[in-house]
Scaffold this motif. Structure first.
Motif, short mmCIF file in Angstrom:
data_model
loop_
_atom_site.label_atom_id
_atom_site.label_comp_id
_atom_site.label_asym_id
_atom_site.label_seq_id
_atom_site.Cartn_x
_atom_site.Cartn_y
_atom_site.Cartn_z
N ARG A 1 0.81 -1.38 0.04
CA ARG A 1 -0.14 -0.11 -0.06
C ARG A 1 0.49 1.36 -0.22
NH1 ARG A 1 -1.83 3.01 4.06
NH2 ARG A 1 -0.40 1.82 5.18
N CYS A 2 1.75 1.23 1.17
CA CYS A 2 2.24 2.28 0.77
C CYS A 2 3.04 2.56 -1.04
CB CYS A 2 4.34 2.17 1.60
SG CYS A 2 3.06 1.70 3.52
N GLU A 3 3.67 1.51 -1.10
CA GLU A 3 4.57 1.31 -2.53
C GLU A 3 3.28 2.50 -3.59
OE1 GLU A 3 5.59 -1.78 -3.52
OE2 GLU A 3 7.86 -1.72 -1.72
N GLU A 4 2.27 2.02 -3.59
CA GLU A 4 1.38 2.75 -4.31
C GLU A 4 1.67 4.27 -4.20
OE1 GLU A 4 -2.59 0.22 -3.48
OE2 GLU A 4 -1.23 -1.29 -5.19
N GLU A 5 1.02 4.36 -3.01
CA GLU A 5 0.58 6.36 -2.34
C GLU A 5 2.17 6.55 -2.95
OE1 GLU A 5 0.03 5.86 1.46
OE2 GLU A 5 -2.07 5.31 1.57
N LEU A 6 3.32 6.18 -2.88
CA LEU A 6 4.74 6.45 -3.62
C LEU A 6 4.54 7.64 -4.89
CD1 LEU A 6 7.84 7.09 -2.88
CD2 LEU A 6 8.37 5.32 -3.52
N VAL A 7 3.90 6.35 -5.66
CA VAL A 7 4.02 6.11 -7.16
C VAL A 7 2.80 7.29 -8.10
CG1 VAL A 7 3.43 5.28 -9.06
CG2 VAL A 7 4.64 3.28 -7.49
N LEU A 8 1.83 7.53 -7.07
CA LEU A 8 0.42 7.96 -6.84
C LEU A 8 1.19 9.83 -6.49
CD1 LEU A 8 -2.54 6.72 -5.66
CD2 LEU A 8 -1.96 6.99 -8.11
N GLU A 9 2.39 10.09 -5.91
CA GLU A 9 2.28 11.37 -5.60
C GLU A 9 4.10 11.51 -6.78
OE1 GLU A 9 1.90 13.56 -2.67
OE2 GLU A 9 0.49 12.30 -2.42
N THR A 10 4.63 10.97 -7.18
CA THR A 10 5.71 10.90 -8.07
C THR A 10 5.25 11.36 -8.84
OG1 THR A 10 7.54 9.64 -6.97
CG2 THR A 10 7.55 10.41 -8.73
N GLN A 11 3.75 10.62 -9.90
CA GLN A 11 2.99 11.08 -10.52
C GLN A 11 2.43 12.70 -10.53
OE1 GLN A 11 0.28 7.92 -11.69
NE2 GLN A 11 2.08 6.81 -12.84
N ASN A 12 2.27 13.06 -9.73
CA ASN A 12 1.71 14.26 -9.70
C ASN A 12 2.85 15.00 -9.61
OD1 ASN A 12 -1.19 12.65 -9.35
ND2 ASN A 12 -0.74 13.10 -7.40
N ASN A 13 3.91 14.84 -8.77
CA ASN A 13 4.62 16.14 -8.88
C ASN A 13 5.16 15.99 -9.84
OD1 ASN A 13 7.22 17.80 -7.24
ND2 ASN A 13 8.51 16.22 -7.77
N THR A 14 5.77 14.88 -11.60
CA THR A 14 6.48 15.10 -12.17
C THR A 14 5.01 16.27 -13.39
OG1 THR A 14 6.95 12.38 -12.43
CG2 THR A 14 6.80 13.91 -14.86
N GLU A 15 3.84 16.30 -12.94
CA GLU A 15 2.83 16.91 -13.63
C GLU A 15 3.73 18.25 -13.26
OE1 GLU A 15 -0.98 15.65 -13.58
OE2 GLU A 15 -0.74 13.45 -14.19
N LYS A 16 3.62 18.59 -12.00
CA LYS A 16 3.65 19.97 -11.68
C LYS A 16 4.94 20.67 -12.21
CE LYS A 16 0.65 19.53 -7.53
NZ LYS A 16 0.62 19.54 -5.85
N VAL A 17 6.05 19.31 -12.63
CA VAL A 17 7.32 20.15 -12.74
C VAL A 17 7.29 20.81 -14.61
CG1 VAL A 17 9.72 19.99 -13.25
CG2 VAL A 17 8.43 19.07 -10.80
N ASN A 18 6.27 19.62 -15.53
CA ASN A 18 6.86 20.20 -16.69
C ASN A 18 5.46 21.34 -16.74
OD1 ASN A 18 7.61 17.72 -17.10
ND2 ASN A 18 5.85 16.63 -17.09
N ILE A 19 4.64 21.41 -15.81
CA ILE A 19 3.58 22.70 -16.20
C ILE A 19 4.51 24.21 -15.37
CG2 ILE A 19 2.01 24.63 -15.52
CD1 ILE A 19 0.82 21.79 -14.66
N MET A 20 5.37 23.93 -14.55
CA MET A 20 6.10 25.20 -14.29
C MET A 20 7.21 25.15 -15.35
SD MET A 20 8.52 25.53 -10.85
CE MET A 20 10.05 23.55 -11.18
N THR A 21 7.13 24.26 -16.05
CA THR A 21 9.20 24.80 -17.12
C THR A 21 8.04 25.11 -18.18
OG1 THR A 21 9.68 22.28 -16.02
CG2 THR A 21 10.29 23.21 -18.52
N VAL A 22 6.47 24.91 -18.63
CA VAL A 22 5.95 25.32 -19.41
C VAL A 22 6.11 26.92 -19.04
CG1 VAL A 22 4.02 25.45 -20.90
CG2 VAL A 22 5.05 23.48 -20.71
#
Length: 2015
Positions: free
Chosen positions: A1641-1662
């Motif tokens: 369960r903890c590993e699944e939560e870590l994957v979701l948080e990592t995806q959210n962070n990546t999307e936000k970094v892409n938006i900031m780059t644009v």
């Protein structure tokens, strides 16, 4: 001669054409031979005692010695003779052997005197023979072939069979020699080589093996003679006359005479040996005999391999050139007479008798030696003369066939003319020219036939270089001589008053080439043709009206207007080409005609058949490739020339142009016609002679060609005959002449032969025969000869002119000197007047100098004269300095000090001299350093430091010390109460109380075990009372063996010490040398100190003598007593080193300026430099002089008037005289008396005089004592010198003995070292094997211990089972399960049997009987339970436990069985190794005994060295025999120290006995005390045991065992723990599952948080990019606003220019894009078109902007230059560009080289090469039609179209492929070595993956690796690099580093098949089987060579590895 031989001679073709020849063959016949080839080696054979046979050209001459007659026999094939020899065996004395040259060289063995051929030996050479020889038995014959095959053939000549054959060398072999001692050995030698042959039996049969001799440091030499000694060494001669001794193919040393004089001054031609004496025959005319034992015993140093020896006998034959000697009576040992072949011309009889006075040599036959240059027949008599190359003239009377006159001239000859009667009235006048440039006119006086004379009438030297030719014109009025100085000199001929020919020098004509031949015009007597050596041809019309005025200054009368010139141009190659073309044309015509006939026949047979005539008659044969025309680089010489009837010039050429006669014309650039000489192509025509309608040619191959001249066509020479006369190889015929009567013909040759022929053709009579020939006219005498160094006529003219000019200059100089003399007189008058003036008014010499330059000139002249003097004396100075240096280095440099002598001062004894002592020097230090290095090297090698072969053989025998057994207790086994489980997994669950119990239990168990172990160890250490200590036994054995047994070195059982090595002997020599040096140097230092003492004493005596002289000046004469005479010091003896000091000053210190003005002479200047003692520093007012005592004494002497006394008074008179004087208190004491003397003065005078006398006596006494002490010290030193000299002499003798022993040890060191290494190797092998046996025994013991341990484990397992199921109701059932025995599976023996069986399928009958019943707890009925099911009521865990424990027992039993099998194998291995051990022990003993025997033999050699020893009488014992002394030569020299050691050892043993008794008493007392203590301890043990029993009864009530009690408690505790462990395990597993779910369960939560962070970094780059864009737009708007607010003035011109630039840029871009589209269509890389400029590699890349300035010149498309858009290929390096440019330039030159200049071709090639390189990179080597269009389009922009049209499409494709081939080979920039290493690693990884994956197909792993590497290599490497030697080396290196690779496992054919299959599957073209086979075979061969495999004695490791297919755990190869 029969028909067969005639056909062999003439050939079939000549027989067919016999009828076409109009003149008979016997038109010419040989009448006599006047010489033979005496320069040919060994050209003399004695067939009987009166007949000699020798080869003469194409004939064999038989010379009868008694009759002095010669008969001759023509050879069979007519091509010359290679050798003549005979069989020296007594059975074959009537045979001689002739080797004939030719097209079919044959060896003929003739019988004598019948001259029948006994046998012919065929096919032994291709062209010629050079030597032949028989062996000692006469059965074998060796023939040596010459060029071109050089084959040596060994024959069984009687059978005509070839035994052996081999190639000798690549140059001529001159001599072959069989060994007289070993029939299988022979030698051959010749030009710069010697070869040693051996007939050896090999497995393929009898072979002839040859070893070429290596000269090493000796210069290469031609070897003419050799002799093989009995020890297989070979003596050979040399060019310089020394003998060379060969050993094993190398020069052992060189033998010469004393003083390094050669054995002979010329080469040696014969070497024989008899009775230890070697006889050598040399070309210098000497025969010398040498005592060979002197050479055998010689041992020259390695750096100077010369042996100097003088002959014991010497015989001077004459001034001859000995080339062969034949013994007259070969089988008579008492006969010493020989016939000798003289290379200078003749045959000699000589006697070499060493036992009696030999007979004088005499000449039996005379002839011409060497080349015969020319010959002339007398115009009036039956005489002819010949000239040899040595300058000797021979006159023959051919009617009597005898030589009548020989005349030697001082220079080498050139040509001679016998003047015709047209000018010579006498008919006996000659003109000869020589190489010294001298022309000599000779008169041959034949008036007395028995005493002919030759007189020199005139001599001229007109040339400074050798004369090359001589000729006389047709009317005999002019004579010409040509010379190498490129001129011809003309003499005018006439008659003098004696009616003799008078020669008047006219002058010379200068040419541009060297004249070689002449020919006079037929009608114009002054026109001459001159043929030159460089092919030049001149025609000169000589002007005869030359006056003396014209030649007053010079004889040069050259007039170019009277000269015509042409030069020969070679057309021979063109003629041959035309002939070949004509032959080819004729052949094709014949072929076409034959085809036409066949077509006609076919048409007739088939009338309706249609035939294509063009194809039917087409020539299918390709045109032959023609050879290029050849023009000689160096023009060839014109041999002879003559005019023709066509007004052309016939010339015969040398060299390449030979074989034709050419016709030249002066206006033609090349020959107009050429007449081929049939059957003489490439053969030079050196002479010709025309007799009527016949022309005779003398050819280069020694043959005469007689041609009949066609009267209609003089060039038609088709009718001819050839007569072989002279030698075919070196018998060039330079002259053919005809006699005065025309009946005889004379030919001479370079082979030394002169043949007189009978001419049977038309005869031309020149003159009538004169019966009487006139003598030399009276008044004519012989004139002095001209020296070779004399000046020529032209030089005389020049010198006369120079003398005239010199006389004129001298006259002018005299006039000038007269004027100067007058001026000098005036100057001297002025000087005289100046000297008469007062000094103040005189002018100085410096004032009279007019100019400083005059002074400087005088100074320079003086300096030049001084430099000349120094230069003249430089050699003398250097000579003196070198001599001084050599003398100093030889005599003084090595000395510590110069020897000197110290003489006594007064004694008459001789003086004491120092010893001449050389310093140790650097050589001594180097020797010590070498000794240290030897010691270190021997220590590293372990040769002598551990060698005890001779000293302690038994220690070496037991050098392998058995390893000590492990006496440690070891780890205790696990306790039984753990139920077989690991205690470490159970102990952590113990409570503290139980843990303490367990530790206490273990400590008590360990204590008991250790106590038992210690007791056992103590018992083992207890000594055996029945055996001695091993050390005592060893000492007793040593004493028995050595005590009292003094080993004599001369004894046969003496064992030399291993320390007696060469190094130790070096150390002894060095120590002895240092001791000698220290002793002598110490004495020399004492003498030096004595000399210093004498010097101080001399100074002391000199001071005393001076003082005594002063005293004597005051004393009266009778009272003066001088010192005793003392010997003067001899400075040469006592101070010799002072004589070595140089006392001179260069130039005496005088400079040029000191004598320049002439104020002082040189002597005055030298005198001025002398030191002047000046008194200027002494002051008259100085009062220090008053302090000098001598001044006071002088004053007192004057005041006291001492001189008035005649003598001093004696003591009595003096006392009496003083008593007469008044007292000092009396005034009269100071007053004068009657005599005018005051008493005071008289007393003072006597007192002062008495003081001087006392001082005189004291000085004499002191000096005498010092002298006596010095003489006494010198006397003691003399005695000491005697002892030192005695010790030094004995030490020198001892040093000599040490050096002798050193030489013996040095000579034997190599053999001893090898034997020692052999012994050590055998010992090491034996010890290694013993270690292996010990290791195997230990392994055997270990296996037995493991078996015991496994047995204990089985017992423990049984006990555990019994304990576990004890008392259970199913006990019998469980026991039956547990007890079932394990049986190994049976091996299948047939198809009907089962393939496998269960290990538990059977049980023993005992178990079935014991376990067939089971008792139930409720029923007593017997039940048989099934083991397959768990019975009801039985716990499942216990049921499974029984099976588990049974499986464990079976596993242990299987392990026991395996261990027992291993034990048996080990026993077998030990038995085999024991057998090997016995063998190696025998080898070791054999090697040890060999070493010991060698050392004993060496000791025997050392014992032969004599040594001196000094003994006193008290050192001699037992040398009396009654009243007489014994012979001391057999005494033994015993070292007294040994006797002292024996006595000291007896005392030590006595003391040790007393000490042992004392210790025994002490130990006895200690034993009684120990027994008392033991009794007490036993009582205490009994008491304590009783206390323990009582304590147990009180606590437990019974006697219990604490160990069993604690074990039972722990067993129950552990059982309880194991029972509870199962529940705990289930709880832990449940908890683990929950934790895993939480982690997911903890590993699944870590994957979701990592995806959210990546999307936000892409938006900031644009957002950041948009922000940057907006900021850029704002900046642009601000700039545009600024421009809008401030508008500029419009400039339309700039915009127009800008638009034009943009348009141009766009057009260029469009063109680039079109090319890019073309490239992209072809899927290739874009081209880099940058040939017009070069970019700086270090420059920054240019930024391409969208704005182009008007002046910009865009060369390339910006898109192509964009690095980000394309990956541009790298530019090729200079090496590739050079290769490509060479290919392109060569192709362009072939295509359109004739249409343009070479510069344009080079420019087009350079530009095209760069483009083709880029295309090759871009298109990757592909070439299609589209690519061809692209390349063609671009090349048209480089090469103009008018040139490009010459290049076809196919030629362009070929050119591009050649460029691509260069890149395919060169652009591989990969490191091949790293690539191959990576491929090898990848192959290993693949093999590991296959094996780990369970693939069992890989059996041959080496083949798998090599095949895998080949598959990858053909993909990555070009084919050239794949099959290169460097790739082979890298692959072999990689495979060699892997020790498990076996090259024998490589299957080359399978490798080829797999590699080709891989290439086909992967579409790799160009791979064939040949390179794969070559590379695979080479890898296998090189690996086998490097590893050197041996035949294994058992199964090889590789086979074991292949059979064992277990995957390992390592990452490498699973071997």
């Amino acid at each position: 001669m029969d028909t067969t031989q005639e056909s062999e001679l003439m050939g079939e073709e000549e027989l067919e054409n016999e009828n076409d020849i109009s003149f008979p063959r016997d038109i010419v016949s040989v009448e006599h031979s006047f010489g033979y080839d005496c320069k040919k080696l060994f050209n003399l054979v004695l067939v009987d005692s009166d007949t000699l046979v020798f080869a003469s050209g194409n004939f064999l001459n038989y010379f009868s010695i008694s009759r002095q007659e010669i008969s001759f026999q023509e050879t069979v094939y007519g091509c010359g003779v290679g050798f003549v020899t005979k069989n020296e065996h007594p059975n074959y004395t009537n045979l001689f052997t002739v080797g004939e040259n030719g097209a079919r060289p044959t060896v003929f063995i003739y019988e004598y005197p019948s001259l029948n051929v006994r046998i012919k030996l065929l096919n032994a050479a291709q062209n010629c023979f050079t030597a032949g020889s028989y062996n000692k038995t006469g059965e074998l014959f060796a023939s040596q072939a010459g060029y071109p095959d050089f084959i040596i053939t060994i024959w069984l000549w009687e059978k005509g069979e070839v035994v052996l054959r081999a190639k000798s060398f690549q140059s001529d072999i001159l001599f072959v020699h069989f060994s007289e001692h070993n029939p299988i050995l022979l030698c051959s030698s010749g030009l710069s080589h010697i070869k040693f042959w051996k007939m050896a039996n090999t497995f393929t049969g009898l072979k002839l093996k040859g070893d070429l001799g290596r000269f090493g440091k000796t210069d290469f030499s031609d070897i003419y003679a050799m002799y093989m000694l009995q020890d297989e060494n070979v003596i050979s001669g040399s060019d310089w006359g020394n003998m060379l001794l060969w050993q094993a193919g190398l020069i052992k040393f060189e033998i010469c005479r004393k003083g390094r004089k050669p054995c002979h001054t010329k080469p040696i031609t014969r070497i024989t040996m008899k009775n230890g004496e070697v006889t050598t025959v040399g070309m210098d005319g000497y025969v010398r005999v040498w005592y060979w034992e002197t050479v055998d015993l010689a041992d020259p140093p390695e750096d100077d391999l010369f042996v100097e020896i003088d002959p014991i006998y010497e015989f001077k034959i004459a001034d001859v050139e000995l080339r062969c000697m034949q013994k007259i009576h070969p089988f008579d040992e008492s006969d010493f007479t020989y016939y000798a072949q003289d290379g200078s011309g003749g045959i000699w009889f000589c006697d070499i008798n060493t036992y009696d006075v030999p007979q004088k040599p005499r000449k039996l036959f005379s002839c011409i030696g060497g080349k015969v240059l020319t010959a002339q027949m007398s115009p009036v008599s039956p005489h002819f003369l010949c000239m040899s190359e040595s300058g000797k003239l021979f006159v023959y009377q051919y009617d009597d066939q005898r030589l009548i006159l020989e005349k030697q001239f001082p220079s080498e000859g050139v040509d001679v003319i016998w003047l015709d009667t047209n000018i010579s009235v006498k008919g006996t006048e000659l003109v000869a020219v020589f190489k010294d440039g001298v022309l000599r006119q000779l008169y041959l006086d034949l008036s007395n036939p028995e005493r002919p004379k030759m007189t020199r009438v005139r001599a001229f030297k007109a040339h400074t270089s050798p004369i090359t030719g001589l000729t006389v014109n047709r009317n005999s009025s002019l004579l010409l001589t040509g010379s190498a100085d490129k001129s011809i000199f003309i003499y005018q001929l006439g008659l003098d008053k004696h009616q003799m020919v008078d020669m008047h020098p006219m002058g010379f004509i200068q040419f541009a080439a060297i004249p070689n031949c002449f020919y006079w015009h037929d009608t114009e007597p002054t026109v001459v043709l001159v043929g030159c050596k460089s092919g030049d041809l001149y025609e000169y019309n000589i002007r005869t009206d030359v006056t003396d005025q014209e030649t007053y200054l010079s004889y040069n009368i050259t007039e170019n207007s009277r000269m015509r010139y042409t030069k020969f141009a070679s057309i021979k190659s063109r003629i041959r080409r035309d002939i070949n073309r004509e032959n080819a044309k004729k052949r094709k015509e014949r072929k076409r005609e034959r085809k036409m006939n066949e077509v006609e026949k076919l048409k007739k047979a088939n009338p309706g058949l249609q035939i294509d005539m063009e194809s039917a008659l087409a020539d299918s044969e390709p045109d032959e490739e023609e050879e290029p025309l050849h023009i000689p680089a160096v023009p060839n010489a014109i041999i002879w020339l003559r005019y023709t009837v066509r007004d052309t010039i016939w010339v015969s050429m040398a060299g390449y142009d030979a074989g034709y006669i050419y016709e030249l014309e002066f206006n033609a650039p090349e020959p107009t016609r050429a007449t081929i000489i049939a059957e003489a192509d490439d053969i030079e025509i050196h002479s010709y002679c025309i007799i009527d309608d016949f022309i005779l040619f003398g050819l280069h191959n020694g043959r005469i060609r007689i041609n009949r001249i066609n009267p209609d066509n003089f060039t038609d020479l088709s009718e001819f005959r050839i007569y072989p006369m002279h030698d075919g190889l070196k018998g060039t015929i330079p002259k053919i002449d005809i006699s005065h009567s025309g009946e005889h013909l004379l030919t001479v040759g370079y082979d030394g032969n002169v043949f007189l022929h009978k001419w049977n053709g038309p005869k031309i009579v020149r003159n009538k025969l004169r019966d009487i020939l006139p003598p030399l006219p009276e008044g004519v005498s012989q004139i002095p000869d001209i020296e070779a160094e004399a000046t020529s006529l032209e030089q005389d003219k020049i010198n006369a002119e120079l003398r005239r000019q010199q006389e004129a200059a001298d006259a002018h100089d005299r006039d000038v000197l007269n004027k100067i003399g007058a001026l000098q007189n005036v100057y001297f008058d002025i000087i005289r007047i100046n000297d008469e003036l007062p000094p103040g008014l005189r002018a100085k010499d410096t004032d009279l100098l007019l100019d400083d330059r005059i002074t400087q000139q005088i100074r320079n002249e003086l300096q030049a004269e001084l430099d000349d003097v120094r230069e003249d004396l430089a050699y003398d100075l250097e000579f003196a300095q070198v001599g001084h240096s050599k003398l100093y280095n030889h005599f003084l440099k090595q000395l510590v000090q110069v020897p000197f002598t110290v003489n006594p001062l007064r004694a008459n004894d001789p003086g004491v001299s120092t010893f001449r002592l050389q310093a140790l020097g650097e050589e001594h230090a180097q020797i010590k350093q070498d000794i240290e290095e030897r010691l270190k090297r021997e220590h590293d090698m372990g040769l002598y430091t551990e060698d005890r072969v001779a000293e302690q053989p038994e220690v070496l025998h037991d050098i392998v010390v058995p390893e000590r057994s492990d006496e440690s207790i070891g780890e205790p086994p696990p306790e039984s109460f753990f139920f077989g489980r690991d205690p470490k997994s159970i102990e952590p669950r113990f409570s503290k109380k139980m843990m303490r119990l367990l530790n206490r239990y273990r400590k008590r168990q360990l204590y008991e075990v250790r106590r038992i172990f210690d007791w056992d160890k103590l018992e083992r250490q207890k000594p055996d009372p029945n055996r001695n200590h091993p050390d005592d036994d060893a000492q007793i054995e040593d004493a028995k063996r050595n005590l009292g047994d003094f080993k004599l070195k001369i004894g046969s059982d003496y064992e030399p010490k291993s320390s007696e090595t060469l190094t130790q002997k070096y150390i002894e020599v060095v120590e002895c040398r240092e001791e000698y040096f220290a002793m002598v140097d110490a004495f020399n230092q004492m003498v030096l100190e004595l000399r210093d003492r004498k010097g101080d004493l001399d100074q002391f005596i000199s001071a005393k003598r001076k003082r005594l002289e002063v005293i004597h000046s005051y004393l009266p004469e009778p009272d003066r007593q001088p010192l005793e005479p003392i010997q003067e010091t001899d400075m040469d003896l006592e101070y010799p080193e002072l004589n070595l000091i140089e006392h001179y000053t260069p130039g005496c210190g005088v400079e040029i300026d000191d004598i320049l003005t002439l104020e002082h002479t040189a002597d005055q200047a030298i005198a001025r430099l002398a030191p002047i003692r000046s008194t200027g520093n002494v002051s008259l007012f100085s009062m220090h002089g008053l302090d000098v005592p001598e001044l006071h004494e002088n004053t007192a002497f004057t005041m006291l008037q001492i001189s008035k006394l005649d003598r001093s008074l004696p003591n009595a008179e003096l006392t009496e005289e003083l008593l007469k004087l008044p007292s000092s208190s009396d005034p009269a004491y100071f007053e004068l008396n009657e005599d005018g003397q005051a008493p005071y003065m008289m007393e003072t005078r006597h007192r002062w005089l008495r003081h001087l006398l006392v001082e005189q006596d004291a000085i004499r006494t002191e000096v005498d004592e010092e002298v006596r002490q010095f003489d006494k010290a010198l006397e003691k030193l003399q005695v000491r010198r005697f002892h030192v000299k005695l010790d030094a002499e004995f030490m020198t003798a001892f040093m000599n003995s040490l050096n002798q022993e050193l030489y013996i040890l040095r000579d034997s060191e190599e053999i001893e070292t090898q034997l020692l290494l052999n012994a050590k190797t055998a010992m090491s092998t034996r010890n290694d094997l013993q270690m292996v046996i010990n290791s195997t025994n230990r392994q055997l013991d270990e296996l037995r211990r493991n078996i015991d341990k496994l047995g204990e484990q089985i017992v423990a397992l049984q006990v555990l089972f019994a304990t576990t199921v004890k008392g259970h109701k199913f006990f019998d059932f469980l026991r039956r399960i547990f007890k079932k025995k394990w049986r190994p599976p049976k091996v299948s023996k047939g198809d009907d049997e089962s393939s496998s069986s269960s290990s538990s399928s059977s049980s023993s009958s005992e178990d079935e009987q014991a376990d067939n019943k089971s008792l139930d707890s409720l029923d007593m009925t017997t039940i048989r339970l099934d083991e397959a099911t768990c019975p009801t009521g039985l716990d499942r865990s216990l049921y499974d436990l029984a099976f588990s424990m049974r499986a464990d027992r079976h596993e242990l039993e299987r392990n026991v069985r395996d261990l027992i099998r291993d034990v048996e194998n080990k026993r077998k291995e030990i038995a085999e190794m024991q057998i090997k051990m016995k063998f190696h022990e025998e080898v070791y003993q054999r090697e040890k005994n060999a070493l010991l025997q060698f050392r004993r033999n060496r000791q025997q050699e050392v014992n032969k060295v004599h040594i001196s020893a000094i003994l006193r009488m008290d050192q001699l014992q037992h040398f009396y025999d009654g009243d007489d002394y014994r012979d001391l030569s057999k005494a033994i020299l015993f070292d007294a120290d040994m006797l002292v050691d024996l006595r000291r050892r007896a005392d030590q043993l006595s003391e040790e006995t007393q000490a042992t008794k004392r210790w025994h008493r002490i130990n006895f007392i200690h034993l009684r005390r120990m027994n008392t203590d033991i009794k007490f301890m036993r009582f205490e043990i009994t008491r304590l045991e009783e206390d323990i029993r009582q304590a147990m009864m009180k606590k437990f009530g019974i006697i219990v065992n604490l160990d069993e009690l604690e074990e039972e408690v722990l067993r129950r505790y552990i059982f309880d723990l194991e029972t509870d462990a199962e529940d705990e395990l289930k709880a832990l597993e449940k908890e683990l599952l929950e934790k895993q779910k939480e982690l997911s369960r903890c590993e699944e939560e870590l994957v979701l948080e990592t995806q959210n962070n990546t999307e936000k970094v892409n938006i900031m780059t644009v957002l950041r990019e948009e922000n940057n864009i907006l900021r850029t737009l704002l900046d642009i708007q601000n700039k545009n606003y600024a421009k809008w607010s401030n508008p500029n003035v419009l400039n339309l011109s700039y915009d127009i220019e800008k638009l034009r630039g943009i348009e141009k840029s766009l057009l260029d871009q469009i063109e680039c894009l079109e090319r890019e589209i073309c490239a992209l269509r072809l899927k290739s890389k874009p081209l880099q078109i940058n040939y017009e400029f070069e970019l700086d590699p270090n420059a920054q890349p240019q930024v391409v902007t969208s704005e182009i300035m008007p002046n910009d010149d865009a060369m390339v498309c910006p898109a192509i230059l964009n690095v980000d858009a394309y990956m541009l290929p790298p530019m090729p390096d200079e090496f590739i560009m050079d290769r490509v440019q060479t290919i392109v330039q060569k192709s362009f030159n072939r295509f359109f080289g004739k249409s343009t200049t070479p510069e344009n071709v080079r420019k087009f090639a350079q530009r095209s090469s760069l483009y083709l390189c880029q295309a090759a990179y871009s298109f990757q080597g592909r070439y299609t039609d589209r690519i061809a269009e692209c390349i063609t389009e671009h090349l048209q922009t480089i090469v103009p179209k008018k040139y490009f049209i010459h290049i076809s499409g196919e030629e362009l494709r070929k050119l591009f492929n050649e460029v691509v081939a260069v890149f395919d080979y060169e652009r591989s920039d990969v490191n091949t070595e790293e690539l191959i290493s990576g491929i090898f690693d990848h192959a290993k990884d693949s093999l590991c993956a296959r094996i780990h994956g369970g693939d069992t197909d890989v059996v041959n792993r080496t083949h798998f690796i090599v095949a895998h590497m080949f598959k990858e290599l053909i993909e990555v490497l070009p084919l050239e690099e794949f099959q290169s030697d460097e790739t082979l080396r890298m692959i072999v290196d990689v495979l060699e580093r892997e020790p498990m690779v076996d090259p024998r496992a490589i299957a080359v054919e399978q490798l080829i098949e797999s590699t080709l299959q891989h290439a086909q599957e992967n579409l790799i073209d160009g791979i064939t089987a040949v390179p794969i086979r070559n590379l695979g075979s080479s890898i296998q061969r090189d690996l086998i060579k490097r590893r050197q495999y041996k035949q294994p004695s058992c199964e090889s490791p590789m086979s074991v590895r292949i059979a064992t297919k277990k995957a390992g755990t390592s990452s490498g190869l699973p071997f």
